[in-house]
Every structure is written in structure tokens, then in C-alpha cells.
Motif scaffolding. Structure first.
Motif, mmCIF file in Angstrom:
data_model
loop_
_atom_site.group_PDB
_atom_site.id
_atom_site.type_symbol
_atom_site.label_atom_id
_atom_site.label_comp_id
_atom_site.label_asym_id
_atom_site.label_seq_id
_atom_site.Cartn_x
_atom_site.Cartn_y
_atom_site.Cartn_z
ATOM 1 N N PHE A 40 -12.007 -1.011 6.967
ATOM 2 C CA PHE A 40 -12.253 -0.568 5.596
ATOM 3 C C PHE A 40 -12.014 -1.695 4.606
ATOM 4 N N TYR A 41 -10.917 -2.434 4.806
ATOM 5 C CA TYR A 41 -10.603 -3.516 3.883
ATOM 6 C C TYR A 41 -11.690 -4.572 3.875
ATOM 7 N N HIS A 59 -18.360 2.109 6.893
ATOM 8 C CA HIS A 59 -17.925 1.887 5.510
ATOM 9 C C HIS A 59 -18.940 1.046 4.761
ATOM 10 N N LYS A 116 -6.700 -0.224 -3.994
ATOM 11 C CA LYS A 116 -7.165 -0.600 -2.668
ATOM 12 C C LYS A 116 -7.932 -1.897 -2.751
ATOM 13 N N SER A 140 0.830 -1.210 0.000
ATOM 14 C CA SER A 140 0.000 0.000 0.000
ATOM 15 C C SER A 140 0.861 1.254 0.000
ATOM 16 N N ASP A 188 -4.276 -1.198 10.478
ATOM 17 C CA ASP A 188 -5.037 0.028 10.743
ATOM 18 C C ASP A 188 -6.355 0.078 10.009
ATOM 19 N N GLU A 189 -6.321 -0.270 8.741
ATOM 20 C CA GLU A 189 -7.511 -0.082 7.929
ATOM 21 C C GLU A 189 -8.333 -1.341 7.817
ATOM 22 N N LYS A 237 -16.844 1.060 12.909
ATOM 23 C CA LYS A 237 -16.154 1.645 11.758
ATOM 24 C C LYS A 237 -16.450 0.842 10.502
ATOM 25 N N GLU A 297 -14.218 12.731 5.557
ATOM 26 C CA GLU A 297 -13.654 11.712 6.435
ATOM 27 C C GLU A 297 -13.595 12.219 7.863
#
Lengths: 248, 773
Positions: free
Chosen positions: B416-417, B460, B364, B355, B412-413, B456, B694
Motif C-alpha cells: 500500500f505504501y 492498490h 498515511k 503510524s 505489513d503495508e 496486492k 476491503e
């Protein structure tokens, strides 16, 4: 024997007393308490105070400028000068505590009346003589120091707020606690390192808990339980400032 | 009858008895089948008669002493019995003494001795059995017990050392050869088992021709068994294997495991066969030696290695050994955790490296796919091992959950992933194959369960769901609902209700369309999605935009029909969403453009005039500059419209003229012209900094979390009234599943509640809180 009044009844009596006389909540409560919540008795007490307090009133008038009803900051400066103390001297906080004065930076006539009478003095010079005794009391009697410390939160707090700004809290800690509790020196260093953006006001709970911290933990930081203890996060911040590697 | 006659008869009986005893003995020694001669029965009745006649003539009374000369007939008979026994025992012992340390011979001999003696006792008993009741009162033991006593005193007591070492020797041979050898050792062990019993019966199994002492009260034999056999035996066993184990210290772990399992199996078999009384103790001793003392060493050297080389069956073997002590499984579990933690962390590192190299939105998706698929693969492998090789041990399952949860959340993400991965999976699903769909849903759900920051993820997911629901032609509403239902079973949050509403909105809109057939006979074909306000992540509703005339009628018609059914609802058109098709006729050609609603509105202005300034377009439509740029520049790039400035310039000059290209021509008649990042002016965006949007999302999340924690705290305080800080903290963290509140966060909320007057600290104990009404 009249039954003890509840919270609401007490509040009503305080308001009643304040309708007649110019005194603040703390003073009203204390006087009513002493009078066993007998409004008549309390009223008489205050009337007596006023009658016998002419000399005290004169002292009061010394420090006000024309037209004012309360002693302002300038007056307090000259008051302290007459007493021969610095305005940052902790004993003045003790004196305010005895006066049951409501707001830092002002003294009302009743503050003087009430306080001077309690101390059994009539003049500033009398007060000056009492200073040594007062200082000793403050330094040696933990209970008194605690009461003064707790009192100072409301004393320093603005009416419309529930908390006090950090610089003011800093001042109080410095004045009242650093001499008795050596750990406070490091604490003041910590407060100094807090960045502008992280500066937040100090709540009553945090303020009180700083006292508890000094008394319960003090220098013996091994006792400090940051994992399961109920210490406020502000004090946790101090602990992590001292031991950065304990942060997970 | 007089005593003398009785005594004479006794003499005769004695003679006969001893005679027959000897014959019996010889027969037994010779191993010959024998038959009881008739005289045995005569002996038997004679003994009975003697005994009863004697007691009739010389009744015992309480005060009379036993006269030494005038021995009771019974005593005489009992002594005769004992004598027969002792003679036999003595003979046996003589033979026994002669054996040297030849274990096989001793083994055979003793086994035979024991058998013979039991047989002898049994038949002797047959002769004397009338005496049974009286022996109990005079001597305190019945005939069988006396027989046992005799052999104990005369044979076992002296010989037990030798017997014991014989047993050990025989078993040593078994151990060395690793197979169960001689079963005769069982009889020797039996000797140890029954000795010291005070109350026994002698039983005869006719079919197997076996005699057995049956203990009536096992407790009598416990101490003797333990002292003479069990403790010594176990000590010897332990000593033996300690040496064996230390000799094999350098053996490979799996070889050791296999050897250990073989040994254990053998020892248990031997025990069951010959001394099953000690089975449990032996099992425990073996577990101590082979499992408790070895588990950690074996686990730390092998588990991770085997996992890395896919040595699945060997893992199973290791587990078989170590799981004999339930507690020791924790060593395997620890190694398991370490291994899979590092596996997942490697994947995380790879993804993070990838990334950093790219920063385009497109990639992504690739990252999400890689991350999720790889982790799912590793999880599958781990789960499989636990299921097939480790009997779904709860400790292993716990380790599995810990490892993957911990490591996955280090990305961290991750939320989102997972949302992006879910989006990709759902979009690719055709809804045909139910099994495949189920697999996909389970993949998504598995990853969801790992996440800490579920709120979170849902944030998303909501955005992606909105895109899917609004733009896809074939929505898979059932799939979406199933997935939401799964989430609902796992955690509590208001957001899930919103998501479900979103799906319902679309479902109802579709139903409404088919019910009403609104777009019948309309020049402007319209299908409407009716969205519930507050559930959709829509942002600003741009209802100030002015639709062109062609659209207005259809829109009003829809509003009218809807209001008839649902009076009093407020409807707003969100022109910034939606898509459609424009039919464009120019130069005798017909073109079909796939566009968004805003594009329709802005382009249709050119129906009135061939050219317009930007200001004019804005006045007529109220579409803001950025949206206008995004809408019209694709037309410009495709040469349908022309402008004075460069194609990709902004629309900052309101007087710039945009005009139709009257000679437009394109081979393709169907053109997709949706807004595209390549067909937009360059707009500044700082990398790394969150956009306004965001930031808003982040703030919203924090507020939600504060609310969740506050309500949990208040709920707890309300029910407990008074509670210690530690318990309040623990309760809070336990009950909240939508995210993982850390200690600092919860503490800050507690402070906040104190300030707001919901809770107060106890005056004496700072760690105690009280609820304030």
C-alpha cells in the motif's frame, strides 16, 4: 479367452447385473471379477446365492421392522446386541467390509446373503462364534486392517459428497487406529483442539495419508519432514501442535 | 696417420687449451675485457681435424671394445673439455668456501661466479663445439649440459645450503625494509632454477653482456627446483609471516589490511623479479595467510562499523584484500546483509511507531513518503558502495538484494505504501523534465521489485490509477504507460492488461472528444470518458439515477454519435463518478461551483422549485441517502441551501425540507464544494476492522492467488507427467513472481487439485504425483 474388459465395459456389466439383482457397486464388481467378467457366470452365482440363502434371509428379516427393505440403525443395534458387541466395536466394521456393505447405518438383504455365504455361516449365532477369529485377524493382520480402514472412507461417506466430516473421521480413527498405533492417542488430542471455525471436512487423500503417517512415522517423529515432505496440511497441523516452535 | 702422431698432436692441443683456459679464467676473475686470440680458432680446427682423422683411421665398429690404452681421440678430447671445466669450478668453489655468513659478500661473489662460469663455458664451447654431436652419443649429454653438470657437481651440490640461506637473508632484509633490494639475488635463484636440467643451451646476449642457460625441457628441473628451493622457500616465508601476523593481532583492522596489501605487493614483486616460476604458489600461500585465515575476523569486526561511519574508501581497501580469494568475499557479504537489514528494520520500526500515533488518512501519505524515501536513500548508498568500492561483485549484489527484499517485506503495508508513494510522485510530475520523470519512475520500480506481494500492490495501484485518470485535468498518460511497461517486464499477471486498458480508455476518450467536438454549441458542456467494463475498480454502476433535463440531451447526443461509430455496444452512465462546474446566478451575482456529477444532478433539481423535501429529491433523482448527504450538505454548510435540522445531521427524515437560500451572498465567486469528510454526518466505522470493501478486495486477492498457483501446478504437471513433491513445490515457487506463495499455501492447492482429480499420489511412493488427464 475373452480379452480383459476396459473400464467402460466393466461399468456397463456392473449396471447390467444391477438391473437384474439388488446389489451395490462393490459387490457387483467383486462378483464379476470372480466370474472373470462373464455376465452369465456372475448371474448364476447370484442365483445360487439366493437359492441357498433362505435361512440367511430369515436372519435378515429378524432385524427389519415392518415394510422396510433394509436393516436400519435400530436393526443394527439389535444385531450387535445379538452378537454381544458394542456398536463402536471395530469388528463390526470388519464385518461390513466383508459384506461389502455400501453405507454405514444400513444393511441390505444382499449384504447378508453375500457376506454370510463368504463367511460360510447361516446365522447370527454362527457369526458370534467367528467373532474371535475375526477380531484376531483384524488386530494382527496389517493388510486387513489397511483394507478395512480404506474401505471405511467410502462406507462412511455420503453419496453426494467426496469427503467426510471431521467427527466421523475422528470416530473411524479412534475405532480402527488407536489400538494399533500409539501415536494416534496424541493425534486424537490434536483433533480435539481444532477450533470450530477451523473445522473442515477430511478428504480421501488426507484420510489415506493418516494411515501412511501411522505406518511410516508413528512415534518416530524425527523422521517427519514438514518442509519438503508431501504430507497433507492437516497432518502438518498435528506436527506443529506437538512442536510449536518448529513453525516459522 | 698413425695413432701416435695423432696423440702427439693431441698433447699439443691439450697444452694450448689448458693455457688459454687459464688466461680466460684470469681475465674473467679480473673482470677484464678480453678478446679471443687467433689461436682459439686454430685450436678449434685442430680439434676438428684430430677428431675426424682419428675416426677415419680407427673407425668404430659395432663389435670392437674400447681399448683402454688406445683411448678414442674423442674420449680424450671430451675429457680435456671436462678437465677445463672442472679446474675452473674448483677454483670457484675454493673462493666460495671462504666466504663466511656475510650475505652481501656471498651474494656478490656468487653472482659473479655464475656469470663468469657461464662466460667461460660459452667460450670453451666455441673451441670444442665440433664435438657436440659425438658427446651426445658417447656420454649422453651435449657440451652445454656437461658444463652445467660440472658446476652442479663441484659447486652447487656442496654449496646449495649456503646459497639458500644467503637468498633468505637478502630477502629478509628486503622484507624488513619493505622495499625491493638487491636484484643480484636473481642470479642465485637462477642457479636453483636450472640445476638438474639434462638438456640446456647456453645463450649469449651481446648487448647486455649476459649469458644464460636455457632449459630445453623444464620437467627435468622441476623436482630439484621444488625440493631445493621452492618448498623450503615457501615454508620459510610462511613461518616468517605467521610470526609477523601474530605480532600484529591487536592492530586495527584497516591498518592490518594496509600492511597486508603492502606485504603482498612486495612479495609478489620480489617473486616476479627473481623467481617468477614460483609466483603462483607464493601468491596462493600469501592468500592463505593473509586472506583465507583473516577474512572472517576482519569482516566481522570492521564492515558494519565502516558502513555506519561512512568509511567508504576503507571498505574498498578491505575488499581489495579479501577479494583476492573469491570465496572469502562471502564474509563481507554477510556483514553487509546484516547491517542493511538492521538499517531498514529501524526505518520500519520508526514508521510503525509513527503510524500508531496517528490514524488519519492524511498522514498515511507522510508515512509512505518517509518510508519510501528513506529506504531508497539507504539503497542508493549501498549500491554506490558496491559499485565504486567492490567492483560490482556478484556476491555483494546478491547480499544487497537479499537484505532489502527481506527487510522491506516485513512492513505489513508495504504494497500500500509503495502504491501511495507512486501516486504522490506521479501527481507531482509536470511532465516537463524527462530526466526527472525517469528518476521518479525508477524509484517506483525499484521499490516494486523489492515487493513479494506484487498483486496486492497492483490492486492498490489500480485504485489510485483510476482516481488519477478520472480526476486529473492533465493526465500524464505516457508516464502511466511507461510505468506499466516496466512492471510488465518484471512479472506476469492479467491485472496489468486491465491497467493498460484503463490508460487506453482515457487515451481513446480524449481522441474521441477532439475528433467529435461534441461539446460544440451545447448549453451543457460535456466531456466523456468511456471506460471498458471490467477493467476499472468502479464498483456499482448507478445507472438508475435520473439526470436533469439539461443534461439529457447532451448525454443522448453522445450516445448517438458513439453508436454510429461503434454499433451494438452497451453504454451505461456512471453518474457516481465525474465532476463539473455549476454556474449559479442569484441576487444579481454569478457564482461558479466545482462539484461532482451527483451534486450537479441533485442541486439542479432546485431549478424547478425553491424548496423540496428529501423524499422529493430522491424521487426525482434516485440518488441514495448517503450520496445525497455527501452531495448536498456542502451546499448547506456554504449557506447556499438551508435545512430544518442541524447542518451535519443525516437525511433520515424524508419529509425534511431543503430550500434555497434566496439571500445567499459570498465574497468568493468561485467555490470548491466537492464532498468532504468534514461536511458529512458522523458515520460509525470501527477502527482496525476492515470495511466491507476491503474484505472484498482481500477475498478477490486470495482467489486470484489460488488461481495463479493452480495454473502453475497444472502447467508443471502437464509437462512433467510425474514429479516428486519437492520438485513440484520448488518449480511452483520459482515460477510465480506476482507474489510469494508459502509452502502451506501451495500444499493446500495441491490437496485441492488431488480432490478435483487433476493429480493423484503414487500408490507406492507418497512423495510422487502423477498427472491425470
Amino acid at each position: 479367452m475373452k480379452p480383459k474388459p476396459n473400464q467402460a465395459q466393466e461399468d456397463i456389466m456392473i449396471k447390467d447385473l444391477q438391473r437384474v439383482f439388488q446389489l451395490n457397486d462393490l459387490q457387483a464388481r467383486e462378483i464379476l471379477n470372480q466370474a472373470q467378467w462373464n455376465l452369465q457366470k456372475a448371474t448364476n452365482y447370484v442365483l445360487d446365492l439366493q437359492k441357498s440363502g433362505s435361512k440367511i434371509e430369515e436372519q435378515f428379516k429378524k432385524y427389519i421392522t415392518n415394510g422396510q427393505s433394509v436393516i436400519d440403525e435400530n436393526g443394527i443395534i439389535s444385531f450387535c446386541k445379538d452378537l454381544g458387541i458394542d456398536i463402536m466395536d471395530p469388528v463390526i466394521l470388519y464385518i461390513s467390509y466383508i459384506f461389502k456393505s455400501e453405507t454405514m447405518g444400513n444393511y441390505t438383504k444382499f449384504d447378508f446373503l453375500y457376506g454370510f455365504t463368504l463367511l460360510k455361516i447361516q446365522s447370527t449365532s454362527d457369526l458370534k462364534r467367528e467373532l474371535k477369529r475375526l477380531r484376531d485377524e483384524l488386530n494382527n493382520n496389517r493388510e486387513i486392517l489397511k483394507s478395512v480402514y480404506k474401505y471405511c472412507f467410502d462406507f462412511a461417506k455420503k453419496k453426494n459428497r467426496k469427503d467426510i466430516d471431521l467427527p466421523i473421521a475422528q470416530g473411524l480413527w479412534d475405532t480402527l487406529l488407536t489400538n494399533t498405533f500409539p501415536i494416534m492417542k496424541k493425534f486424537m488430542n490434536y483433533v480435539g483442539t481444532i477450533e470450530e471455525k477451523d473445522v473442515k471436512p477430511i478428504s480421501r487423500d488426507t484420510y489415506y495419508m493418516v494411515w501412511e503417517f501411522c505406518v511410516q512415522i508413528g512415534e518416530d517423529l524425527a523422521k517427519y519432514d514438514y518442509k519438503t515432505g508431501a504430507w497433507p496440511t492437516f497432518i502438518d497441523g498435528f506436527y506443529f501442535y506437538l512442536f510449536p516452535n518448529h513453525k516459522q | 696417420m698413425s695413432g701416435i702422431i695423432l696423440n702427439q698432436r693431441f698433447q699439443k692441443v691439450e697444452e694450448m687449451c689448458l693455457e688459454h683456459a687459464r688466461i680466460l679464467k684470469q681475465n674473467l676473475f679480473a673482470g677484464v675485457q678480453f678478446k679471443l686470440p687467433k689461436q682459439i680458432m686454430e685450436l678449434n680446427s685442430e680439434i676438428l681435424n684430430l677428431s675426424s682423422e682419428w675416426s677415419r683411421s680407427f673407425p668404430k665398429n659395432a663389435h670392437s671394445q674400447q681399448n683402454a690404452k688406445n683411448d678414442g681421440m674423442e674420449d680424450k678430447l671430451i675429457n680435456l673439455y671436462k678437465q677445463c671445466l672442472n679446474e675452473f669450478v674448483t677454483d670457484l668453489y675454493e673462493q666460495f668456501k671462504e666466504t663466511q655468513n656475510q650475505k652481501d659478500i656471498t651474494l656478490q661473489l656468487v653472482a659473479k661466479h655464475y656469470h663468469d662460469y657461464k662466460a667461460y663455458s660459452y667460450w670453451l664451447y666455441k673451441i670444442f663445439y665440433h664435438l657436440d654431436s659425438s658427446t651426445l652419443s658417447t656420454v649422453g649429454a651435449d657440451l652445454h649440459s656437461l658444463s652445467l653438470e660440472a658446476i652442479q657437481k663441484g659447486y652447487f651440490k656442496e654449496g646449495k645450503e649456503k646459497l639458500f640461506s644467503t637468498i633468505l637473508d637478502v630477502l629478509l632484509e628486503s622484507r624488513q625494509q619493505e622495499i625491493l633490494l638487491d636484484k643480484k639475488v636473481k642470479s642465485l635463484c637462477e642457479l636453483f632454477i636450472v640445476m638438474d636440467a639434462k638438456s640446456v643451451r647456453l645463450k649469449y646476449e651481446r648487448e647486455q653482456s649476459m649469458y644464460d642457460y636455457i632449459c630445453l625441457n623444464f620437467q627435468e628441473t622441476e623436482k630439484s627446483y621444488r625440493d631445493n628451493f621452492e618448498n623450503k622457500f615457501i615454508d620459510e616465508t610462511k613461518k616468517f609471516y605467521k610470526v609477523q601476523i601474530s605480532e600484529r593481532k591487536n592492530l586495527g583492522a584497516i591498518e592490518f589490511v594496509r600492511w597486508a596489501l603492502k606485504v603482498i605487493q612486495l612479495e609478489e614483486q620480489m617473486s616476479l623479479e627473481s623467481y617468477s616460476k614460483s609466483f603462483d604458489k607464493i601468491k596462493n600461500s600469501l592468500n592463505q595467510l593473509f586472506v583465507k585465515e583473516q577474512a572472517q575476523r576482519l569482516s566481522t569486526t570492521t564492515v558494519q562499523y565502516l558502513l555506519s561511519v561512512d568509511g567508504i574508501t576503507q571498505l574498498g581497501e578491505l575488499y581489495n584484500l579479501i577479494s583476492r580469494e573469491k570465496d572469502c568475499v562471502k564474509f563481507i557479504a554477510e556483514e553487509f546483509t546484516v547491517y542493511f537489514l538492521s538499517q531498514v528494520r529501524q526505518v520500519n520500526q520508526n514508521i510503525s511507531d509513527q503510524s500508531k500515533q496517528q490514524s488519519q488518512g492524511q498522514n498515511k501519505q507522510v508515512l509512505a513518503e518517509n518510508l519510501c524515501n528513506q529506504i531508497l536513500e539507504i539503497m542508493e548508498k549501498a549500491k554506490d558502495i558496491i559499485k565504486t568500492q567492490m567492483q560490482n561483485s556478484s556476491k555483494l549484489i546478491q547480499a544487497y538484494q537479499n537484505a532489502f527484499t527481506t527487510a522491506f517485506n516485513e512492513v505489513d503495508e508495504a504494497p500500500f505504501y509503495v502504491a501511495l508513494f507512486a501516486d504522490m510522485l506521479i501527481r507531482s510530475d509536470k511532465g516537463i523534465n524527462e530526466i526527472e520523470t525517469d528518476i521518479k519512475l525508477n524509484k517506483i520500480f525499484t521499490l516494486f521489485q523489492l515487493l513479494y506481494q506484487r498483486d496486492k500492490f497492483l490492486q492498490h495501484h489500480q485504485k489510485f490509477l483510476s482516481q488519477r485518470l478520472l480526476n486529473q485535468i492533465n493526465q500524464n498518460l505516457n508516464l502511466e504507460k511507461n510505468l506499466l511497461q516496466k512492471f510488465k517486464g518484471e512479472t506476469q499477471t492479467n491485472v496489468l492488461a486491465q491497467l493498460q486498458n484503463m490508460v487506453n480508455d482515457i487515451q481513446q476518450s480524449l481522441r474521441f472528444i477532439s475528433d467529435q467536438k461534441i461539446h460544440k454549441n451545447q448549453k451543457f458542456e460535456l466531456s466523456v470518458y468511456l471506460l471498458s467494463f471490467g477493467c476499472w475498480p468502479i464498483g456499482k454502476i448507478q445507472d438508475e439515477i435520473i439526470p436533469p433535463l439539461q443534461m439529457i440531451n447532451s448525454l443522448s447526443l453522445y450516445e448517438q454519435i458513439y453508436q454510429e461509430k461503434n454499433n451494438g455496444r452497451i453504454l451505461q452512465w456512471t453518474f457516481n463518478y465525474g465532476s463539473g462546474e455549476i454556474n449559479y446566478k442569484i441576487q444579481n451575482d454569478k457564482y461558479y461551483f466545482s462539484v461532482t456529477t451527483l451534486q450537479i444532478i441533485s442541486f439542479l433539481q432546485f431549478n424547478q422549485e425553491d424548496q423540496l423535501t428529501i423524499q422529493q429529491i430522491y424521487d426525482r433523482t434516485q440518488i441514495n441517502q448517503i450520496d445525497l448527504e455527501n452531495s448536498l450538505i456542502p451546499f448547506i454548510c456554504n449557506k447556499i441551501l438551508q435545512r430544518q435540522k442541524q447542518d451535519l445531521d443525516t437525511f433520515s427524515d424524508k419529509n425534511e425540507i431543503i430550500k434555497l437560500n434566496l439571500v445567499f451572498n459570498n465574497k468568493q465567486k468561485r467555490i470548491k464544494m466537492l464532498p468532504h469528510s468534514k461536511m458529512q454526518p458522523k458515520r460509525e466505522r470501527k477502527l482496525g476492522e476492515l470495511t466491507q470493501e476491503e474484505k472484498e478486495y482481500e477475498e478477490q486477492l486470495i482467489k486470484q492467488r489460488e488461481f495463479v498457483v493452480d495454473s502453475q501446478l497444472v502447467r508443471t504437471m502437464k509437462s512433467k507427467k510425474t514429479i516428486k513433491h519437492f520438485d513440484l513445490l520448488a518449480q511452483c515457487q520459482q515460477m510465480i513472481t506476482i507474489f510469494k506463495p508459502d509452502v502451506k499455501f501451495v500444499k493446500k492447492r495441491i490437496e485441492n487439485l488431488i480432490e478435483r482429480g487433476y493429480i493423484k499420489r503414487d500408490e507406492v511412493d507418497c512423495n510422487l504425483y502423477h498427472y491425470l488427464n
